[in-house]
Design a protein around this motif. Structure first.
Motif, PDB file in Angstrom:
ATOM      1  N   TYR A   1       0.806  -1.217   0.000  1.00 26.72           N
ATOM      2  CA  TYR A   1       0.000   0.000   0.000  1.00 26.72           C
ATOM      3  C   TYR A   1       0.848   1.281   0.000  1.00 26.72           C
ATOM      4  CZ  TYR A   1      -3.867  -3.019   1.725  1.00 26.72           C
ATOM      5  OH  TYR A   1      -4.825  -3.984   1.892  1.00 26.72           O
TER       6      TYR A   1
ATOM      7  N   VAL B   1       3.232   0.398   8.246  1.00 26.06           N
ATOM      8  CA  VAL B   1       2.713   0.950   9.499  1.00 26.06           C
ATOM      9  C   VAL B   1       3.385   0.243  10.684  1.00 26.06           C
ATOM     10  CG1 VAL B   1       0.528   1.899   8.640  1.00 26.06           C
ATOM     11  CG2 VAL B   1       0.650  -0.520   9.287  1.00 26.06           C
TER      12      VAL B   1
ATOM     13  N   PRO C   1      -4.880   2.293  12.409  1.00 29.01           N
ATOM     14  CA  PRO C   1      -6.020   2.525  13.301  1.00 29.01           C
ATOM     15  C   PRO C   1      -6.670   1.228  13.778  1.00 29.01           C
ATOM     16  CG  PRO C   1      -6.202   3.870  11.320  1.00 29.01           C
ATOM     17  CD  PRO C   1      -5.010   3.000  11.127  1.00 29.01           C
ATOM     18  N   MET C   2      -6.700   0.206  12.916  1.00 27.73           N
ATOM     19  CA  MET C   2      -7.331  -1.049  13.364  1.00 27.73           C
ATOM     20  C   MET C   2      -6.494  -1.703  14.463  1.00 27.73           C
ATOM     21  SD  MET C   2      -8.645  -4.378  11.373  1.00 27.73           S
ATOM     22  CE  MET C   2      -7.112  -4.967  10.773  1.00 27.73           C
TER      23      MET C   2
ATOM     24  N   CYS D   1     -10.991  -2.068   9.936  1.00 29.96           N
ATOM     25  CA  CYS D   1     -10.091  -1.179   9.194  1.00 29.96           C
ATOM     26  C   CYS D   1     -10.920  -0.038   8.601  1.00 29.96           C
ATOM     27  CB  CYS D   1      -9.420  -1.962   8.067  1.00 29.96           C
ATOM     28  SG  CYS D   1      -8.682  -0.836   6.865  1.00 29.96           S
ATOM     29  N   PRO D   2     -10.662   1.202   9.016  1.00 28.16           N
ATOM     30  CA  PRO D   2     -11.479   2.319   8.525  1.00 28.16           C
ATOM     31  C   PRO D   2     -11.387   2.494   7.004  1.00 28.16           C
ATOM     32  CG  PRO D   2      -9.984   3.027  10.294  1.00 28.16           C
ATOM     33  CD  PRO D   2      -9.611   1.620   9.954  1.00 28.16           C
TER      34      PRO D   2
ATOM     35  N   HIS E   1     -10.947  -0.034   4.573  1.00 26.97           N
ATOM     36  CA  HIS E   1     -11.781  -1.042   3.891  1.00 26.97           C
ATOM     37  C   HIS E   1     -13.269  -0.877   4.232  1.00 26.97           C
ATOM     38  CE1 HIS E   1      -7.801  -2.873   3.353  1.00 26.97           C
ATOM     39  NE2 HIS E   1      -8.335  -3.421   2.289  1.00 26.97           N
TER      40      HIS E   1
ATOM     41  N   MET F   1      -0.750   4.753   5.516  1.00 26.84           N
ATOM     42  CA  MET F   1       0.172   4.090   4.604  1.00 26.84           C
ATOM     43  C   MET F   1       0.833   5.084   3.651  1.00 26.84           C
ATOM     44  SD  MET F   1       0.868   0.886   4.566  1.00 26.84           S
ATOM     45  CE  MET F   1       0.403  -0.625   5.376  1.00 26.84           C
TER      46      MET F   1
HETATM   47 FE1  SF4 Z   1      -4.491  -0.534   9.011  1.00 23.13          FE
HETATM   48 FE2  SF4 Z   1      -6.477  -0.578   7.257  1.00 23.13          FE
HETATM   49 FE3  SF4 Z   1      -4.429   1.019   6.820  1.00 23.13          FE
HETATM   50 FE4  SF4 Z   1      -4.192  -1.638   6.606  1.00 23.13          FE
HETATM   51  S1  SF4 Z   1      -5.411  -0.286   5.313  1.00 23.13           S
HETATM   52  S2  SF4 Z   1      -2.782  -0.241   7.618  1.00 23.13           S
HETATM   53  S3  SF4 Z   1      -5.550  -2.318   8.237  1.00 23.13           S
HETATM   54  S4  SF4 Z   1      -5.887   1.154   8.523  1.00 23.13           S
END
Ligand code: SF4
Ligand code: 13P
Length: 296
Positions: free
Chosen positions: A26, A61, A87-88, A163-164, A166, A254
């Motif tokens: 990502y 992250v 955040p998740m 996950c905010p 998705h 990301m």
């Molecule tokens: Fe976290 Fe979602 Fe970002 Fe992946 S996409 S790093 S799970 S917030």
């Protein structure tokens, strides 16, 4: 400084420091372009641990840099942006998990690799988006399990995390796009809402999405995960077409890491992530148990 100069300065410093640059799928395109390895979070840490490099620069992250430290305790792990959290992963704390374990004594805890090291350390076994089902099946004696932190990955006793990025993808986005692109297959990450996952032709981790699109005979794909993955999909499959399922699929965390951040952290050898041994050892045990589960 031009982007070209930044990139060549980083590559030079990587050699001088005997360092390897890892970029999650990502990350920004320009970071993926100069990385030694691009991939999913756990795959990157496992691959990096097998190299002779003394230093790992992890662009992703925070929990990913921790995983690299857990698997490579003798290497220095540099994480260019200390503020790039997930955040998740931050939705669950070690103390919260300890409390939940007290509420459900004896239940095994399965924790998604998207979690902090101290949460892994309190868990019995880890899982990835690719192997969650096999991991749960491997716990033959358990009628119920606690799964953290992603409620979408789980249909068991789930921690209420998500996950905010998705979560922003909704079924209407897919249905609209499918009308315009009827031949395209829809490929989704399991962090999507269940009603989105139900519409998918394939559900897979970021590496699984990459392999599926590369190997599939189909020529068009609707991609239900963070937009960063499009760079490698397009580069390695120029004859195929990829449509992002929604413009909202951008993870701001990301995208924090820039080439400048990578250069500065490498020059100064700062932003080191080191998981202390009292957390690293139980966290590694949870990861090792997962790695021992046979694949379906
Ligand atoms: Fe976290 Fe979602 Fe970002 Fe992946 S996409 S790093 S799970 S917030
Ligand atoms: P993968 O492990 O599938 O690369 O996913 C990481 C992530 O952050 C998903 O949002």
């Amino acid at each position: 400084m031009t982007m070209r100069k930044l990139k060549s300065d980083i590559r030079k410093l990587l050699v001088e420091r005997n360092a390897i640059l890892l970029a999650h799928n990502y990350q920004r395109d320009e970071i993926q372009e100069i990385a030694d390895l691009t991939g999913d979070s756990l795959g990157l840490s496992i691959e990096a641990s097998k190299t002779e490099a003394k230093v790992i620069v992890f662009c992703g992250v925070h929990f990913m840099a921790e995983s690299a430290s857990i698997l490579s305790p003798d290497k220095t792990v540099i994480f260019p942006r200390m503020d790039a959290g997930c955040p998740m992963a931050d939705m669950i704390t070690r103390d919260g998990l300890v409390k939940m374990k007290e509420e459900y004594p004896g239940l095994p805890v399965v924790t998604y690799v998207n979690s902090a090291a101290d949460v892994k350390a309190e868990s019995d076994i880890c899982c990835t988006s690719a192997n969650a089902v096999s991991v749960v099946k491997s716990l033959k004696d358990a009628k119920r399990v606690i799964m953290t932190p992603d409620r979408n990955l789980s249909h068991f006793i789930a921690w209420d995390g998500f996950c905010p990025t998705h979560e922003r993808l909704v079924p209407e986005d897919i249905l609209k796009l499918k009308e315009r692109r009827p031949d395209a297959l829809f490929v989704a990450h399991p962090e999507c809402r269940p009603e989105v996952v139900d519409l998918a032709d394939k559900v897979a981790s970021t590496s699984g999405i990459y392999v599926f699109c590369k190997e599939s005979k189909a020529r068009e794909f609707i991609i239900g995960t963070e937009m960063g993955i499009l760079w490698r999909l397009k580069k390695d499959n120029p004859e195929k077409k990829f449509y992002l399922a929604s413009k909202k699929l951008i993870c701001p965390n990301m995208k924090l890491t820039t080439l400048e951040d990578v250069l500065v952290s490498l020059e100064k050898m700062e932003n080191v992530v080191k998981v202390p041994e009292d957390i690293r050892i139980p966290a590694k045990a949870a990861l090792d148990r997962m790695l021992a589960v046979p694949r379906d």
